[in-house]
Each structure stands twice: as structure tokens, then as C-alpha cells.
Design an enzyme around this catalytic site. Structure first.
Site, mmCIF file in Angstrom:
data_model
loop_
_atom_site.group_PDB
_atom_site.id
_atom_site.type_symbol
_atom_site.label_atom_id
_atom_site.label_comp_id
_atom_site.label_asym_id
_atom_site.label_seq_id
_atom_site.Cartn_x
_atom_site.Cartn_y
_atom_site.Cartn_z
ATOM 1 N N ASN A 149 0.859 -1.381 0.098
ATOM 2 C CA ASN A 149 -0.328 0.364 0.339
ATOM 3 C C ASN A 149 1.239 1.251 0.112
ATOM 4 O OD1 ASN A 149 0.587 -0.150 2.477
ATOM 5 N ND2 ASN A 149 -1.208 0.439 3.735
ATOM 6 N N GLU A 247 5.400 -3.825 11.645
ATOM 7 C CA GLU A 247 4.101 -2.934 11.613
ATOM 8 C C GLU A 247 3.251 -3.324 10.988
ATOM 9 O OE1 GLU A 247 3.665 -0.146 13.296
ATOM 10 O OE2 GLU A 247 6.214 -0.064 13.906
ATOM 11 N N CYS A 281 -2.832 1.830 6.738
ATOM 12 C CA CYS A 281 -2.938 0.824 8.471
ATOM 13 C C CYS A 281 -3.158 2.184 9.290
ATOM 14 C CB CYS A 281 -1.840 0.390 8.957
ATOM 15 S SG CYS A 281 -0.494 1.615 8.214
ATOM 16 N N GLU A 459 9.918 3.103 13.646
ATOM 17 C CA GLU A 459 10.150 3.061 12.702
ATOM 18 C C GLU A 459 10.542 4.873 12.921
ATOM 19 O OE1 GLU A 459 10.235 0.588 10.139
ATOM 20 O OE2 GLU A 459 7.452 -0.029 10.437
HETATM 21 P P1 NAD Z 1 1.228 -8.836 4.176
HETATM 22 O O1 NAD Z 1 0.933 -9.223 5.096
HETATM 23 O O2 NAD Z 1 -0.253 -10.177 2.790
HETATM 24 O O3 NAD Z 1 2.449 -8.925 2.433
HETATM 25 C C1 NAD Z 1 3.021 -8.331 3.575
HETATM 26 C C2 NAD Z 1 4.419 -8.527 2.839
HETATM 27 O O4 NAD Z 1 5.196 -10.086 3.493
HETATM 28 C C3 NAD Z 1 4.902 -8.641 0.985
HETATM 29 O O5 NAD Z 1 5.957 -8.787 1.247
HETATM 30 C C4 NAD Z 1 4.621 -10.441 1.398
HETATM 31 O O6 NAD Z 1 5.209 -11.124 0.276
HETATM 32 C C5 NAD Z 1 5.346 -10.737 2.694
HETATM 33 N N1 NAD Z 1 4.403 -12.225 3.151
HETATM 34 C C6 NAD Z 1 4.184 -12.631 2.741
HETATM 35 N N2 NAD Z 1 4.260 -14.310 3.707
HETATM 36 C C7 NAD Z 1 5.185 -14.349 3.738
HETATM 37 C C8 NAD Z 1 5.749 -15.122 4.892
HETATM 38 N N3 NAD Z 1 5.458 -16.394 4.846
HETATM 39 N N4 NAD Z 1 7.131 -14.786 4.658
HETATM 40 C C9 NAD Z 1 7.748 -13.821 4.627
HETATM 41 N N5 NAD Z 1 7.002 -12.982 4.047
HETATM 42 C C10 NAD Z 1 5.843 -12.942 3.999
HETATM 43 O O7 NAD Z 1 0.335 -8.132 3.619
HETATM 44 P P2 NAD Z 1 -0.128 -7.081 2.344
HETATM 45 O O8 NAD Z 1 -1.303 -7.293 2.124
HETATM 46 O O9 NAD Z 1 0.761 -6.498 1.860
HETATM 47 O O10 NAD Z 1 0.157 -5.216 3.329
HETATM 48 C C11 NAD Z 1 -1.515 -5.113 3.587
HETATM 49 C C12 NAD Z 1 -1.273 -4.613 5.537
HETATM 50 O O11 NAD Z 1 -0.548 -3.989 5.678
HETATM 51 C C13 NAD Z 1 -2.130 -4.111 6.496
HETATM 52 O O12 NAD Z 1 -2.983 -5.070 7.346
HETATM 53 C C14 NAD Z 1 -2.383 -3.130 6.395
HETATM 54 O O13 NAD Z 1 -2.038 -2.579 7.319
HETATM 55 C C15 NAD Z 1 -0.554 -3.539 6.944
HETATM 56 N N6 NAD Z 1 -0.296 -2.245 6.994
HETATM 57 C C16 NAD Z 1 0.466 -1.459 8.259
HETATM 58 C C17 NAD Z 1 2.010 -0.668 8.377
HETATM 59 C C18 NAD Z 1 2.081 -0.378 9.316
HETATM 60 O O14 NAD Z 1 2.928 0.737 9.614
HETATM 61 N N7 NAD Z 1 1.328 -0.533 10.508
HETATM 62 C C19 NAD Z 1 2.144 -0.340 6.879
HETATM 63 C C20 NAD Z 1 1.283 -0.175 6.119
HETATM 64 C C21 NAD Z 1 0.385 -1.398 5.699
#
Ligand code: NAD
Length: 478
Positions: A149, A247, A281, A459
Site C-alpha cells: 500500500n 508494523e 494502516c 520506525e
Molecule cells: P501481507 O502480510 O500479505 O504481505 C506483506 C509482505 O509480507 C509482502 O511482501 C509479502 O510477500 C510478505 N509475506 C507474505 N507471506 C510471507 C511469509 N510467509 N514469510 C515472509 N514474508 C511473507 O500484507 P499486505 O497485504 O501486503 O499489506 C496490507 C497490510 O499491511 C494491512 O494489514 C496493513 O494494515 C498493513 N500495513 C501496516 C502498516 C504499518 O505501518 N502498521 C503500514 C502499511 C500497511
């Protein structure tokens, strides 16, 4: 079609398999094919970061600072082009895309300064004649795993401090948005870093992310993404004593009190809940409103939603771009049905809409007559969907706001200094906003949450060094 490769040990490296990067505003528009890294290539990238760390940890802070400054300057000079690419692949509007690219450039320049400011302490010992020094050292090769995102800002706020403090990096971007990641990696590849200090490998989480979590050569993992994946990262890293930082999701409340400036509260709600298609998020997904102002507030938000221009992210005047992909759109639509099934009233929006290009367009949705037991108020949807919870008074508002497993961001709209002060103290969130949207933060101060939203040191800003350095205490008997 353009083909893009991974950066491993300073070499652009291809593979047989590719990810197809599709524009969510127009699924006929293919941005490019991006080489899907293999497990063997992930291991090569880790080895490159491991080998490069031996020298990079001793590199001069001037050199590090100059590299980061050059990266920041180039991103800022190309912010319009990078913002356009970002909007094209992720679906946020062009001004939002340019804003995010600008922020990424500013972050690199901020950490160009931080690289020069890394400091320690000299203390007296309790034992006569002994000197005590406390100083910071780099951690080692760091895996950086990011969500879709914020395709350039989140990588920037992890990569920049990692490099500034003498660590090497293996960066795994989200598979949905490899274009911005590749563009960033290409800029970094020309900034004067020795080969292997920065590596990027594109691929699915399970195939490329998982090996990074388990490899002993990776000393720390900085992760942003879903709560579900965060748990996998935590288990893998804690099992082998690797440092990690998470995060994750949010279910951020915006409290609206009777004494607020109503127009500002409506603007905070619409901005916070729906801009960037609600895919932040820090989005305000729970609007907690005091009874006396409830009906007026709800009506104004409804009118505001009906006026929002939802269209192609690159079209002039678009305020809300598409949902990022088909799967996320399906998820949003599922939650609309869940909300209705739970007895919430869908006041407006929620349905898919047709535009001149085939894309994942959805009208922003507002539920009313909801309570904090409903799934739509407990689970992160991550789309343009918000619900209103009516409350009797400030105390109930705080109780409802805190009745969540998340704790990232929270806001209040009020003209009472007393209420604002109590809110800042009592709300369980890492970032709190008074008369401002829950989303929208500065790049030079800490970012992060509490409870199920975050784990580990903050962060960004000066606090970033707590994750990217190890503290050492030295005793000298001169
Ligand atoms: P996601 O958890 O599906 O993926 C995030 C990353 O993790 C991707 O690069 C993905 O390929 C990787 N990943 C997935 N499975 C993995 C595994 N088993 N081992 C290692 N890496 C793996 O999340 P998303 O759908 O890309 O993002 C949306 C989420 O991110 C929402 O929940 C949002 O709230 C959160 N988010 C949080 C913040 C924050 O700072 N708190 C900021 C932005 C987004």
C-alpha cells in the site's frame, strides 16, 4: 513488454518466471514483467549481503551520508515520474503518488543527516579509574519485507536507516507493486554503494520471504504487512534469536465529540476513512460519535461521500482511485455483506462501479447503527469502508475506541482542551491526532503502534536507530 530483473550482489539477475504488474485502474494496462526470484537467488542475495557487511560496517559515515543524499536527491528530482508509476501500479491518485514519492526522497535525505549524528555516551564508572563508553554498532545483514500500500515510502523508511547505520540489506517488496520497488532499487544501485550492500529480490511471500526469515546470516527482519504474516515473522525470528520489528494492521478510531468543529470533523472522517481508497494502516475505519451531533455528522459525511470522484487514478480530478486488486475488492464486498448480516445499516456506497476503463472501482461505504461487537468494527477490512458507532459521552467513546486488539493510530475532534488532553493520555494507540485525520504523518518523527498493531522499536525519525543498531558497553582501565 518491459522486463525487469532483481539486484543481487550488484548484478541485475533474471529468472524464468515473472510477475505481471497490472494497473488496477485499467486491467488492460500491463506495467511490466518482473523476474520472480528463486529460493537459490534469495540465498545468493543473503550471501552477498553477508559478504558485503564485513567492509560496509566500517565504511565512513561521510560515504554513507553521501550515498543516501544522492538517492534522496534523485527521487525528489523524479518525483512526478515515480509518483505516476506508483499511482499506475497501486491505484492511489496521482497527487497521492507524487506525495508518497516526495516523502521517500525526504526520508533518504533525513537519514543522510542521521548517518552523521550517530552518537554514544561516556560515563564515569562506579569503580575508580575505569572509563565507561556506550556506543552503537550496525546489526548485520537485514531483511526488509514490505506491503503493497506504500510501495516506495515504506521501503524508504526501512532501507535508509538500515544503510545509514552500516547494515547491509536484502529487500523483498510486495509482489503486487514491484514497479516502484524496482525503480527505487535502480536508483540505489547507482548511488555509490559497494556491490552486495543493497540487494532486491522480488517474489511471493512464501517462496522468497520465508527463506529470509529462517536464514542465520540474516540478523534482523523489519516487516510491515498483515497481522497474519507478522505472526509468521515473529515465530521464525524469535525461534532463532534474530531481531525483528513488526508494523501491522489497524482499526483506527476517530472520536467526534458534540463540541467539535463539525466541518473539520467531517473532513477528518472522509479524508481519514476513504482517501487512498481506505488502504492505509492508519485509516479511520471506526467513527465514534457523541449522540447529540450524531445525525448532523452522519448526514454531512453521507453527502461528502456522494460527492467524491472515484475514477482512474491518473485521471484529472480523481479523489479516490481503485481498490488494489480483485482479491481485495472481493474482500471488501464480503465485509459489506457481513456488516449487513450483522444488522448494521449501509447508509451509502459499498457497490462496485463502472468507469470507462476496466478497473476495481468501489463506491466508499458508510455503515451506521453499528456497535463494537460487530466484525466490521473488529477486523481490519483495508478498503473504503467505515462505520459509525453512536456513544453517550466521552467516557464511553474512549472505552469503545480502546475496545480493539489494534492500537496504531487514533483521532479526536473536539474544541475542549480537557477532552483532548485526556484523549492523548488514555487512548491506546501509538499515534494520536487532535482535530486532524488519523492518517497523514510526518517523516521525521517516530511511527508505530501498540497492542496488536506493532512490535519492537519504533520506525522513522531519530528513534529508528534503536532497531538498526546494537548497543555495546565498553569498560577501559587506562
Ligand atoms: P501481507 O502480510 O500479505 O504481505 C506483506 C509482505 O509480507 C509482502 O511482501 C509479502 O510477500 C510478505 N509475506 C507474505 N507471506 C510471507 C511469509 N510467509 N514469510 C515472509 N514474508 C511473507 O500484507 P499486505 O497485504 O501486503 O499489506 C496490507 C497490510 O499491511 C494491512 O494489514 C496493513 O494494515 C498493513 N500495513 C501496516 C502498516 C504499518 O505501518 N502498521 C503500514 C502499511 C500497511
Amino acid at each position: 513488454m518491459d522486463k525487469f530483473q532483481n539486484l543481487i550482489a550488484g548484478q541485475w539477475t533474471g529468472s524464468d518466471d515473472h510477475l505481471i504488474n497490472i494497473n488496477p485502474s485499467d486491467t488492460n494496462d500491463i506495467i511490466g514483467e518482473y523476474a520472480k526470484g528463486t529460493a537459490a537467488q534469495a540465498s545468493d542475495a543473503i550471501e552477498a549481503a553477508h559478504q558485503a557487511f564485513a567492509d560496509w560496517r566500517h565504511s565512513s559515515i561521510q560515504h554513507r551520508s553521501d550515498c543516501l543524499d544522492a538517492i534522496g536527491n534523485e527521487i525528489l528530482a523524479r518525483k512526478d515520474e515515480l509518483g505516476r508509476l506508483l499511482a499506475r501500479e497501486e491505484g492511489k491518485t496521482l497527487p497521492e503518488g507524487i506525495g508518497e514519492a516526495t516523502r521517500a526522497g525526504q526520508i533518504f535525505k533525513f537519514f543522510a543527516g542521521e548517518a552523521l549524528r550517530i552518537a554514544g555516551e561516556t560515563l564515569q564508572s562506579v569503580r575508580p579509574g575505569i572509563d565507561v563508553e556506550v556506543f552503537r554498532q550496525p546489526v548485520g545483514p537485514i531483511a526488509i519485507i514490505t506491503p503493497w500500500n506504500f510501495p516506495i515510502a515504506i521501503p524508504a523508511w526501512k532501507i535508509a536507516p538500515a544503510l545509514a547505520f552500516g547494515n547491509t540489506v536484502v529487500f523483498k517488496p510486495a509482489e503486487l507493486v514491484p514497479g516502484s520497488a524496482w525503480a527505487l532499487a535502480e536508483i540505489i544501485s547507482r548511488a555509490g554503494l559497494p556491490n552486495g550492500v543493497f540487494n532486491m529480490i522480488i517474489g511471493e511471500g512464501a517462496e522468497i520471504g520465508e527463506p529470509l526469515l529462517h536464514d542465520q546470516r540474516i540478523k534482523a527482519v523489519s516487516f510491515t504487512g498483515s497481522t497474519k504474516t507478522g505472526a509468521i515473522v515473529a515465530e521464525a525470528c524469535s525461534g532463532r534469536n534474530a531481531r525483528y520489528q513488526l508494523e501491522m494492521g489497524g482499526k483506527n478510531p476517530l472520536i467526534v465529540l458534540n463540541d467539535c468543529d463539525l466541518d473539520n470533523a467531517v473532513n477528518c472522517a472522509i479524508q481519514g476513512a476513504y482517501f487512498s481508497t481506505g488502504q492505509r494502516c492508519t485509516a479511520s475505519s471506526r467513527l465514534i460519535v457523541e449522540a447529540k451531533i450524531h445525525d448532523q455528522f452522519v448526514e454531512k459525511v453521507r453527502l461528502g461521500i456522494d460527492d467524491l470522484i472515484v475514477d482512474h487514478a491518473l485521471a484529472d480530478g480523481t479523489q479516490i482511485g481503485p481498490v488494489v486488486d480483485h482479491a481485495q475488492l472481493e474482500k471488501n464486498l464480503r465485509y459489506i455483506e457481513i456488516g449487513k448480516g450483522e444488522g448494521a445499516q449501509l447508509l451509502t456506497g459499498g457497490e462496485t462501479i463502472e468507469r470507462s476503463t476496466p478497473g476495481f472501482f468501489q463506491k466508499p461505504a458508510l455503515f451506521v447503527a453499528t456497535d463494537d461487537t460487530m466484525r466490521i468494527n473488529r477486523e481490519e477490512i483495508f478498503g473504503p469502508v467505515a462505520s459509525v458507532i453512536k456513544v453517550d459521552d466521552f467516557d464511553q467513546a474512549i472505552a469503545v475506541a480502546n475496545n480493539t486488539s489494534f492500537g496504531l493510530s487514533a483521532g479526536i475532534c473536539t474544541n475542549s482542551l480537557r477532552s483532548a488532553s485526556r484523549f492523548k493520555s488514555e487512548i491506546e494507540a501509538g499515534m494520536v491526532m487532535v482535530n486532524a485525520p488519523t492518517a497523514g504523518v510526518d517523516y521525521h518523527v517516530p511511527f508505530g503502534g501498540t497492542k496488536g498493531s506493532s512490535f519492537g522499536p519504533r520506525e522513522q525519525g531519530g528513534y529508528a536507530k534503536d532497531f538498526y543498531t546494537v548497543v555495546k558497553t565498553a569498560y577501559t582501565n587506562p
